[in-house]
Design a protein around this motif. Structure first.
Motif, PDB file in Angstrom:
ATOM      1  N   ARG A   1      -9.197  -1.682  -5.245  1.00 15.79           N
ATOM      2  CA  ARG A   1     -10.261  -0.715  -5.530  1.00 15.79           C
ATOM      3  C   ARG A   1      -9.977   0.606  -4.826  1.00 15.79           C
ATOM      4  O   ARG A   1      -9.476   0.637  -3.713  1.00 15.79           O
ATOM      5  N   LYS A   2     -10.351   1.696  -5.506  1.00 16.31           N
ATOM      6  CA  LYS A   2     -10.163   3.037  -4.957  1.00 16.31           C
ATOM      7  C   LYS A   2      -8.773   3.171  -4.338  1.00 16.31           C
ATOM      8  O   LYS A   2      -8.616   3.394  -3.131  1.00 16.31           O
ATOM      9  N   PRO A   3      -7.745   3.045  -5.165  1.00 16.21           N
ATOM     10  CA  PRO A   3      -6.370   2.940  -4.652  1.00 16.21           C
ATOM     11  C   PRO A   3      -5.872   4.163  -3.887  1.00 16.21           C
ATOM     12  O   PRO A   3      -4.886   4.065  -3.155  1.00 16.21           O
ATOM     13  N   GLY A   4      -6.545   5.288  -4.024  1.00 20.07           N
ATOM     14  CA  GLY A   4      -6.111   6.470  -3.309  1.00 20.07           C
ATOM     15  C   GLY A   4      -6.641   6.568  -1.893  1.00 20.07           C
ATOM     16  O   GLY A   4      -6.357   7.550  -1.196  1.00 20.07           O
ATOM     17  N   THR A   5      -7.378   5.578  -1.432  1.00 22.53           N
ATOM     18  CA  THR A   5      -8.029   5.640  -0.123  1.00 22.53           C
ATOM     19  C   THR A   5      -7.243   4.889   0.952  1.00 22.53           C
ATOM     20  O   THR A   5      -6.418   4.019   0.656  1.00 22.53           O
ATOM     21  N   THR A   6      -7.572   5.225   2.204  1.00 26.59           N
ATOM     22  CA  THR A   6      -6.968   4.525   3.333  1.00 26.59           C
ATOM     23  C   THR A   6      -7.332   3.046   3.315  1.00 26.59           C
ATOM     24  O   THR A   6      -6.515   2.186   3.673  1.00 26.59           O
ATOM     25  N   THR A   7      -8.553   2.736   2.894  1.00 35.70           N
ATOM     26  CA  THR A   7      -8.975   1.327   2.813  1.00 35.70           C
ATOM     27  C   THR A   7      -8.060   0.540   1.892  1.00 35.70           C
ATOM     28  O   THR A   7      -7.640  -0.575   2.213  1.00 35.70           O
ATOM     29  N   ALA A   8      -7.725   1.126   0.751  1.00 30.73           N
ATOM     30  CA  ALA A   8      -6.818   0.448  -0.175  1.00 30.73           C
ATOM     31  C   ALA A   8      -5.431   0.291   0.439  1.00 30.73           C
ATOM     32  O   ALA A   8      -4.778  -0.747   0.279  1.00 30.73           O
TER      33      ALA A   8
ATOM     34  N   THR B   1      -5.608  -2.495   2.851  1.00 36.49           N
ATOM     35  CA  THR B   1      -5.711  -3.767   2.124  1.00 36.49           C
ATOM     36  C   THR B   1      -4.347  -4.182   1.591  1.00 36.49           C
ATOM     37  O   THR B   1      -3.984  -5.366   1.630  1.00 36.49           O
TER      38      THR B   1
ATOM     39  N   GLY C   1      -1.892   0.772  -7.409  1.00 33.20           N
ATOM     40  CA  GLY C   1      -3.247   0.668  -7.922  1.00 33.20           C
ATOM     41  C   GLY C   1      -3.787  -0.733  -8.001  1.00 33.20           C
ATOM     42  O   GLY C   1      -4.692  -1.014  -8.798  1.00 33.20           O
TER      43      GLY C   1
ATOM     44  N   ASN D   1      -2.660   4.811   1.315  1.00 32.68           N
ATOM     45  CA  ASN D   1      -3.109   4.598  -0.063  1.00 32.68           C
ATOM     46  C   ASN D   1      -2.344   3.432  -0.649  1.00 32.68           C
ATOM     47  O   ASN D   1      -1.429   2.897  -0.018  1.00 32.68           O
TER      48      ASN D   1
END
Length: 299
Positions: free
Chosen positions: A164-171, A174, A161, A90
């Motif tokens: 985007r969507k900071p709680g996700t693995t993608t974030a 990134t 944060g 995250n």
């Protein structure tokens, strides 16, 4: 001539392999390991405790290293290797200083250590920062596993944060690729600002499955990194830990010739991404890193 090499991330993965190569091939080197736990000690290895996710802890470690150098407990300092790095699931993990943890460990900690030690380096000296080809942001360099960097103001990137969507693995991934872009920016800026006899080089090991970089990932990703993806080391898409560690040692020892400010991809100097050459961003990041770490007060 005896010398000291300060290294983070020397306890496991490619860092451990590199450390073993360095000690074997440069027997007059004293390796000073900066890590949370003791990595052993002896005539060739000693340890300073630091949590790289805490800038206060990093400052304390740097002050202790300076004391040991000034008191003659260590031979002259001629190298620093910033090999430690984290990738989180995250972009919301905040460290004790109030900064996002990926940015703290992968960017700010290295900057603070270098700045606090720069007046103790003896000529000639070399700084090597482990970066990542995920900063290219294309399939060729990351096999679609890590999103490309998304640059923001350094003050935004330093906080949770930022994506985007900071709680996700993608974030989280990134944040990782963006932090590695930032690390290259600071390599360029250190190369400009440090004395000419201190070389600063970025080292990219490429994709190295089987390391602990994915230790905070979900169970399947951890399994894939350890059990499935190592087969890619049989292809040009990945390197084994042994090969990546040997290449890192080659850069540190100067076997791989690399001028200051350069980017070493495995075992050769190449050009990093077009986005990674941006003097305006580099200067802006330097100013922010100075302010956020308080480094200037210790130089």
């Amino acid at each position: 001539m005896q010398s000291t090499l300060v290294m983070t991330g020397a306890g496991r993965g490619i860092g451990r392999v590199a450390a073993e190569h360095i000690l074997r091939r440069a027997p007059l080197t004293h390796l000073l390991v900066v890590s949370r736990g003791s990595s052993g000690a002896g005539h060739a290895v000693s340890h300073v405790t630091a949590d790289l996710g805490s800038l206060e802890s990093v400052r304390s470690a740097a002050l202790e290293i300076r004391r040991r150098l000034d008191d003659g407990e260590l031979p002259p300092l001629r190298g620093f290797v910033g090999n430690a790095g984290i990738q989180l699931t995250n972009a919301l993990t905040e460290g004790p200083d109030g900064f996002e943890s990926t940015f703290t460990v992968n960017v700010l900690a290295n900057h603070l250590l270098i700045r606090m030690l720069q007046t103790r380096f003896a000529a000639p000296a070399r700084i090597v920062i482990t970066v990542s080809d995920t900063h290219f942001g294309d399939f060729r360099h990351n096999l679609g596993m890590v999103p490309g960097p998304v640059w923001r103001s350094p003050d935004v990137l330093a906080r949770t944060g930022a994506f985007r969507k900071p709680g996700t693995t993608t974030a989280g991934r990134t944040a990782y690729s963006t932090s590695k872009l930032a690390a290259i920016y600071l390599v360029h800026e250190h190369a400009r600002r440090l004395p000419s006899w201190i070389d600063t080089v970025a080292y990219n090991p490429g994709f190295v499955p089987g390391t602990d970089l994915a230790r905070d990932a979900d169970a399947f990703s951890r399994f894939a990194m350890r059990r499935l993806l190592p087969v890619l080391t049989l292809t040009p898409f990945a390197l084994s830990r042994a090969a990546a560690g040997r290449h890192l040692a080659d850069v540190v020892l100067g076997t791989t010739e690399a001028p200051t400010g350069s980017y070493v991809d495995r075992d050769r100097v190449v050009r990093s991404s077009d986005e990674s050459y941006d003097p305006r961003r580099e200067a802006e990041l330097w100013d922010a890193a100075e302010r956020l770490t308080g480094a200037a007060a210790f130089v």
